[in-house]
Enzyme design. Structure first.
Site, short mmCIF file in Angstrom:
data_model
loop_
_atom_site.label_atom_id
_atom_site.label_comp_id
_atom_site.label_asym_id
_atom_site.label_seq_id
_atom_site.Cartn_x
_atom_site.Cartn_y
_atom_site.Cartn_z
N GLY A 127 27.34 100.37 5.54
CA GLY A 127 26.44 100.09 6.68
C GLY A 127 27.29 99.79 7.97
CB SER A 129 27.48 104.55 12.13
OG SER A 129 28.66 104.72 11.75
CB SER A 161 26.59 108.25 2.99
OG SER A 161 27.29 109.15 4.31
CD GLU A 244 35.13 106.16 6.02
OE1 GLU A 244 34.98 105.06 6.88
OE2 GLU A 244 33.77 106.82 6.04
C1 LIG Z 1 28.10 113.30 7.16
C2 LIG Z 1 28.26 111.99 7.86
C3 LIG Z 1 28.46 110.95 6.87
C4 LIG Z 1 28.45 109.45 7.60
N1 LIG Z 1 28.20 108.35 6.77
C5 LIG Z 1 28.29 107.47 7.19
C6 LIG Z 1 28.20 105.94 6.32
O1 LIG Z 1 27.80 106.23 5.20
N2 LIG Z 1 28.22 104.92 7.01
C7 LIG Z 1 28.54 104.75 8.15
O2 LIG Z 1 28.34 103.70 8.82
N3 LIG Z 1 28.61 105.67 9.11
C8 LIG Z 1 28.40 107.01 8.66
N4 LIG Z 1 28.68 108.22 9.62
C9 LIG Z 1 28.90 107.95 10.93
C10 LIG Z 1 30.20 108.21 11.44
O3 LIG Z 1 31.24 107.43 11.07
C11 LIG Z 1 30.07 108.39 13.17
O4 LIG Z 1 29.06 109.45 13.12
C12 LIG Z 1 31.22 108.48 13.81
O5 LIG Z 1 32.09 107.29 13.58
C13 LIG Z 1 30.79 108.90 15.25
O6 LIG Z 1 30.04 107.94 15.88
P1 LIG Z 1 28.98 108.68 16.57
O7 LIG Z 1 28.10 109.50 15.82
O8 LIG Z 1 28.12 107.41 17.27
O9 LIG Z 1 29.73 109.23 17.79
P2 LIG Z 1 29.93 108.90 19.15
O10 LIG Z 1 30.88 107.92 18.95
O11 LIG Z 1 29.08 108.46 20.19
O12 LIG Z 1 30.87 110.17 19.76
C14 LIG Z 1 30.33 111.28 20.56
C15 LIG Z 1 31.29 112.23 20.91
O13 LIG Z 1 32.14 111.60 22.05
C16 LIG Z 1 33.64 111.51 21.27
N5 LIG Z 1 34.36 110.04 21.67
C17 LIG Z 1 33.71 108.72 21.64
N6 LIG Z 1 34.87 108.01 22.00
C18 LIG Z 1 35.76 108.58 22.31
C19 LIG Z 1 37.09 108.35 22.92
N7 LIG Z 1 37.40 107.04 23.30
N8 LIG Z 1 37.91 109.33 23.30
C20 LIG Z 1 37.65 110.56 23.13
N9 LIG Z 1 36.44 111.07 22.57
C21 LIG Z 1 35.34 110.01 22.39
C22 LIG Z 1 33.46 111.74 20.06
O14 LIG Z 1 34.87 112.21 19.65
C23 LIG Z 1 32.54 112.41 19.82
O15 LIG Z 1 32.72 113.91 20.19
C24 LIG Z 1 28.60 109.44 9.04
C25 LIG Z 1 28.77 110.66 9.65
C26 LIG Z 1 28.48 111.76 9.22
C27 LIG Z 1 28.66 113.15 10.29
#
Ligand SMILES: Cc1cc2nc3c(=O)[nH]c(=O)nc-3n(C[C@H](O)[C@H](O)[C@H](O)COP(=O)(O)OP(=O)(O)OC[C@H]3O[C@@H](n4cnc5c(N)ncnc54)[C@H](O)[C@@H]3O)c2cc1C
Length: 397
Positions: A127, A129, A161, A244
């Site tokens: 937990g 994101s 997940s 991870e």
């Molecule tokens: C299949 C899957 C399983 C997952 N499982 C888990 C889980 O079990 N537990 C959990 O906690 N999370 C989980 N996640 C979440 C995952 O860790 C996040 O999706 C990821 O960290 C990106 O965060 P966000 O989706 O909020 O995107 P954002 O952080 O909002 O990013 C959006 C876009 O902006 C870009 N960006 C953001 N900041 C920067 C920067 N500083 N410089 C350049 N580009 C930037 C990113 O690269 C991306 O393209 C999972 C995600 C997926 C897809």
């Protein structure tokens, strides 16, 4: 650094191979070979079989019931498991929260949580994101307010997940709003059956229900379930994220996929030749194989550095390159199965679907795999974030 496998390593590889051949249940092997979807409970079942043999936690030290294998052995073990089509093991218990509990937990927490994590009895989820805290994780807002011997947790986690299957969650929560965002975070271990926890499924483009939105409404969590010190959770969270990223490199799985693509490519087409005989296809596959081989060597370098205490910052490199390769392979797989990837029917990925499959069985999983691998460059830290890490920590820019 000597890249050759030692005689002892080769003997170990033989031992692992023989164990899998004798113990992997036939229905799981058949499921894997038929390209059917593996569920988290398939992995749990296999984990229990491994644990009964003393192989439940390869990377843990022997004092806490692990195998105490160094990284090279763990790699051999994983490669053999992937090549034999064993169900993937959930990483959350053994590879993610287990080492954190072992390193920072109290004696009571170790006694309570490590044995069922090792044996496969407890399924865990992560937990971290939140809707507005992904890459910029430190801005998370799920609040844990102290109330005597408990915390009362309110907020929301997303992209979680397996939260709908898990027994426990390791969660990052905010315990203070003073100072820098990183300084007010704590890690709590939360029983997923606690009153006030609800989840909403998020169905992904490959048709799976793995992801969830999880809500906490006045969820009571004992203070005893906090890892380490209050407000110091960022340190423990970073320790876990390093593990991870290296996991998502998927070298063993990609090696297996190369083998499968070659098998499919070798099938005879109407012109009497196989796809593998076409120069264009062969050169694309060879280019990816070269990248995979380079990644394997990089992985060995990272493992060597870990062994000799000269650890660099290889996790981000492994993740970035590894995800590029697994995505490229899933694209090549689509090319190999051609139009058979189009009539993809979700149900035919489930055991017991009693209609005749559409297209040859080897084509069944190609489209969902392609769709699933898109997430590789997002989960566990996006590709852009890995590049930022590499430029700062590896290149020193
Ligand atoms: C299949 C899957 C399983 C997952 N499982 C888990 C889980 O079990 N537990 C959990 O906690 N999370 C989980 N996640 C979440 C995952 O860790 C996040 O999706 C990821 O960290 C990106 O965060 P966000 O989706 O909020 O995107 P954002 O952080 O909002 O990013 C959006 C876009 O902006 C870009 N960006 C953001 N900041 C920067 C920067 N500083 N410089 C350049 N580009 C930037 C990113 O690269 C991306 O393209 C999972 C995600 C997926 C897809």
């Amino acid at each position: 650094m000597d890249l050759r496998e030692s005689a002892a390593d080769r003997a170990f590889r033989d031992e692992v191979r023989a164990f899998i051949a004798a113990n992997l249940p036939k229905d799981l092997k058949d499921k894997s070979e038929a390209g059917l979807r593996m569920h988290v409970h398939d992995g749990q079942r296999w984990h229990k079989i491994l644990a009964a043999h003393g192989w439940g936690a390869p990377g843990w030290p022997t004092e806490i019931g692990g195998c105490g294998w160094e990284h090279g052995r763990q790699y051999i073990w994983e490669e053999e498991m992937a090549m034999a089509g064993c169900p993937p093991l959930s990483p959350f218990a053994v590879k993610m929260v287990g080492p954190v509990i072992a390193q920072y937990g109290t004696p009571e927490q170790k006694a309570r949580f490590l044995p069922p994590a090792r044996s496969g009895e407890h399924l865990w989820c992560q937990g971290y994101s939140e809707p507005n805290a992904g890459s910029d994780l430190a801005t998370l807002r799920t609040m844990a307010v102290r109330d005597g011997d408990n915390y009362v947790v309110n907020g929301m986690k997303i992209w979680n997940s397996y939260g709908h299957e898990a027994d426990w969650m390791f969660a990052l929560v905010r315990t203070s709003t003073d100072g820098k965002a990183q300084e007010g975070i704590s890690v709590l271990l939360i029983d997923m059956k606690t009153k006030g926890i609800s989840h909403r499924p998020i169905i992904t483009i490959d048709g799976s229900h793995i992801l969830n939105e999880i809500r906490f409404d006045n969820v009571v969590v004992p203070v005893n379930n906090r890892i380490g010190e209050e407000n110091k959770g960022w340190t423990y969270a970073k320790f876990l994220l390093g593990n991870e990223r290296a996991l998502i490199a998927q070298i063993a799985q990609s090696t297996k996929l190369v083998k499968r693509i070659k098998e499919i490519g070798a099938r005879e087409l109407s012109n009497g030749a196989g796809l593998i005989d076409e120069a264009d296809f062969r050169s694309k596959l060879a280019a990816i194989e070269v990248e995979l081989e380079a990644l394997r060597v990089t992985n060995q370098r990272v493992l060597y550095e870990a062994k000799t205490g000269t650890a660099g910052n290889g996790g981000a490199i492994l993740k970035s390159k590894g995800t590029f390769i697994s995505q490229a392979l899933s694209e090549l797989m689509l090319e190999a199965v051609g139009y058979y990837s189009s009539p993809w029917v979700m149900e035919q990925l489930e055991t017991g679907w009693n209609q005749p499959p559409i297209g040859p069985s080897y084509a069944k999983n190609a489209m969902p795999l392609y769709a699933r691998q898109r997430a590789n460059t997002i989960e566990g830290g996006t590709e852009e974030i890995q590049k930022n890490v590499i430029s700062k920590q590896v290149l020193g820019l």
